[in-house]
Design an enzyme around this catalytic site. Structure first.
Site, PDB file in Angstrom:
ATOM      1  N   HIS A 128      -1.798   8.882  -6.504  1.00 27.65           N
ATOM      2  CA  HIS A 128      -1.678   9.302  -7.910  1.00 27.65           C
ATOM      3  C   HIS A 128      -1.357  10.795  -8.006  1.00 27.65           C
ATOM      4  O   HIS A 128      -0.470  11.210  -8.767  1.00 27.65           O
ATOM      5  CB  HIS A 128      -3.004   8.978  -8.611  1.00 27.65           C
ATOM      6  CG  HIS A 128      -3.119   9.490 -10.007  1.00 27.65           C
ATOM      7  ND1 HIS A 128      -2.891   8.706 -11.109  1.00 27.65           N
ATOM      8  CD2 HIS A 128      -3.454  10.716 -10.489  1.00 27.65           C
ATOM      9  CE1 HIS A 128      -3.079   9.408 -12.215  1.00 27.65           C
ATOM     10  NE2 HIS A 128      -3.427  10.635 -11.868  1.00 27.65           N
ATOM     11  N   GLU A 129      -2.066  11.626  -7.219  1.00 24.91           N
ATOM     12  CA  GLU A 129      -1.850  13.075  -7.289  1.00 24.91           C
ATOM     13  C   GLU A 129      -0.462  13.459  -6.798  1.00 24.91           C
ATOM     14  O   GLU A 129       0.150  14.403  -7.298  1.00 24.91           O
ATOM     15  CB  GLU A 129      -2.928  13.809  -6.486  1.00 24.91           C
ATOM     16  CG  GLU A 129      -4.355  13.578  -6.972  1.00 24.91           C
ATOM     17  CD  GLU A 129      -4.557  13.911  -8.448  1.00 24.91           C
ATOM     18  OE1 GLU A 129      -3.823  14.768  -8.978  1.00 24.91           O
ATOM     19  OE2 GLU A 129      -5.443  13.297  -9.062  1.00 24.91           O
ATOM     20  N   HIS A 185       1.816  13.353  -9.626  1.00 29.82           N
ATOM     21  CA  HIS A 185       1.832  14.575 -10.439  1.00 29.82           C
ATOM     22  C   HIS A 185       2.737  15.620  -9.799  1.00 29.82           C
ATOM     23  O   HIS A 185       3.502  16.307 -10.483  1.00 29.82           O
ATOM     24  CB  HIS A 185       0.423  15.146 -10.566  1.00 29.82           C
ATOM     25  CG  HIS A 185      -0.435  14.384 -11.529  1.00 29.82           C
ATOM     26  ND1 HIS A 185      -0.023  14.014 -12.773  1.00 29.82           N
ATOM     27  CD2 HIS A 185      -1.699  13.913 -11.413  1.00 29.82           C
ATOM     28  CE1 HIS A 185      -0.979  13.364 -13.398  1.00 29.82           C
ATOM     29  NE2 HIS A 185      -2.014  13.281 -12.587  1.00 29.82           N
ATOM     30  N   HIS A 224       0.481  10.991 -16.975  1.00 27.50           N
ATOM     31  CA  HIS A 224      -0.253   9.725 -17.038  1.00 27.50           C
ATOM     32  C   HIS A 224       0.460   8.665 -17.877  1.00 27.50           C
ATOM     33  O   HIS A 224       0.983   8.952 -18.949  1.00 27.50           O
ATOM     34  CB  HIS A 224      -1.649   9.950 -17.602  1.00 27.50           C
ATOM     35  CG  HIS A 224      -2.540  10.697 -16.671  1.00 27.50           C
ATOM     36  ND1 HIS A 224      -3.505  11.575 -17.086  1.00 27.50           N
ATOM     37  CD2 HIS A 224      -2.609  10.684 -15.328  1.00 27.50           C
ATOM     38  CE1 HIS A 224      -4.132  12.076 -16.041  1.00 27.50           C
ATOM     39  NE2 HIS A 224      -3.603  11.555 -14.964  1.00 27.50           N
TER      40      HIS A 224
END
Length: 393
Positions: free
Chosen positions: A185-186, A189, A195
């Site tokens: 997930h990071e 980013h 999100h």
């Protein structure tokens, strides 16, 4: 195409494919988001007012994303994506900012010495998930200007935070117990994604139970009015919060609208939508043949075959246009000038071996070059600076 992952911010945070901003854990956060001793500030991020935490180094923390001053503004009128907004001759040094893609689909990284063997293993496994299913590649830094440093935050949690998009000051802070679910997930980013649950069409697909959200975490469920969406809403996206993320009472914070029930926990893998979206924002070589090729192409012209920019037309991350004799490429929140039409493709990194701009240096001469906020500038005879293009290109 199930790609919503990319935001306009970033966006076009992923080009708004439906990617995202981020959280510090898998389904339940280990840390209290509210700390009255922390300095906060109201800013506009992607056109919407929000509250960020002010960090000691002058950057901001929004959810689990580290963002930079150039990625926010004091007013909502900060998202005009028009080549006219790109620095050029006669315009003062330092205009522009926002979220950037990584050049050549390659995330350049540094593994800090503070990382444990397990954190390194989790990091490499997470990178493999991205590189095995998309055109994204990872490279340890040698002398590149844009890179992300991965460090151990020391927090005893399955949590992490990451800077948004490519940067000269990129960082991913890993908790001691950070898992692949969180690290994948990071990395999203870092690629520029925000999100999934901030998509403006979210309420057509899920219900947010604000009565179950921890005090101080409500902003993490805000809608982003400027996200440029591609594909369908994706509950399986790595950028999507879990049903119980930031729950204060063990009850779900997000449920499916069609059933009113929690959805399956996020897994340590990319969804089909994540993959499709990433391969659109970061395409990997091999394109369909031009059905009407130029019979006399100019191999040295970087603008060959690229259409002129059209006002009012919607562009996505990675699109290229020509404008006033220059080639521009659309990024999440801006146009980057690649070079002058009629010239050859620029070198791998036009900023290589160029020193950063020093505001205290008053002795710059005509022809001197500096880097500033991720771009290369050249001093003109009239004392102004001309933007020669984005570093890393």
């Amino acid at each position: 195409m199930n790609t919503e992952k990319i935001i306009n911010l970033a966006k076009i945070s992923m080009l708004s494919l439906g990617f995202f901003v981020a959280s510090c854990s898998t389904e339940t956060f280990d840390e209290n988001p509210e700390d009255t001793s922390i300095e906060t500030k109201k800013v506009f991020f992607m056109g919407d007012e929000t509250v960020v935490q002010v960090l000691p180094d002058g950057t901001y923390l929004l959810d689990d994303m580290k963002i930079f001053p150039e990625q926010v503004s004091d007013s909502p009128n900060d998202g005009v994506v028009d080549p006219n907004d790109t620095p050029d001759a006669g315009v003062k040094l330092g205009l522009g900012g926002g979220i950037r893609k990584w050049s050549n689909n390659t995330v350049v990284y540094v593994l800090d010495r503070s990382l444990s063997a397990n954190q390194i293993r989790v990091t490499r496994n997470s990178m493999d998930e991205w590189s095995s299913k998309t055109a994204i590649r990872f490279k340890e830094r040698t002398n590149e200007n844009f890179f992300v440093t991965i460090v151990n935050s020391g927090n005893q949690c399955n949590c992490a935070s990451a800077s948004l998009g490519a940067s000269t000051r990129g960082r991913i802070n890993m908790g001691v117990l950070t898992s692949e679910v969180v690290m994948i997930h990071e990395i999203g980013h870092t690629l520029g994604y925000v999100h999934e649950q901030t998509r403006r069409d979210r309420d057509d697909h899920v219900i947010v139970n604000f009565q179950n959200i921890q005090a101080g975490a409500e902003s993490q469920f805000r809608l982003n009015s400027r996200a440029e969406l591609i594909g369908e809403f994706d509950l399986r996206s790595t950028m999507m919060y879990g049903s119980f993320t930031f729950s204060k009472n063990g009850q779900p914070t997000i449920v499916e609208k069609s059933t009113g029930r929690p959805y399956p926990r996020r897994r340590a893998e990319l969804s089909p939508g994540d993959i499709a979206g990433t391969n659109q924002v970061y395409p990997g070589g091999g394109t369909d043949p031009d059905p009407n090729p130029d019979p006399n192409p100019d191999p040295d012209d970087i603008c060959d075959g690229v259409d002129e920019w059209v006002r009012g037309q919607r562009y996505q991350v990675g699109d290229k246009v020509t404008f006033r004799g220059f080639l521009f490429e659309r990024d999440f929140t801006r146009w980057n000038r690649i070079g002058r039409c009629g010239t050859e493709d620029p070198a791998a990194d036009i900023c290589e071996n160029v020193e950063p701009f020093n505001g205290n240096n008053s002795s710059y001469s005509t022809g001197d070059r500096v880097t500033y906020q991720g771009s290369l500038y050249e001093r003109q005879s009239n004392g102004r600076w001309t933007n020669l293009g984005q570093c890393g290109s």
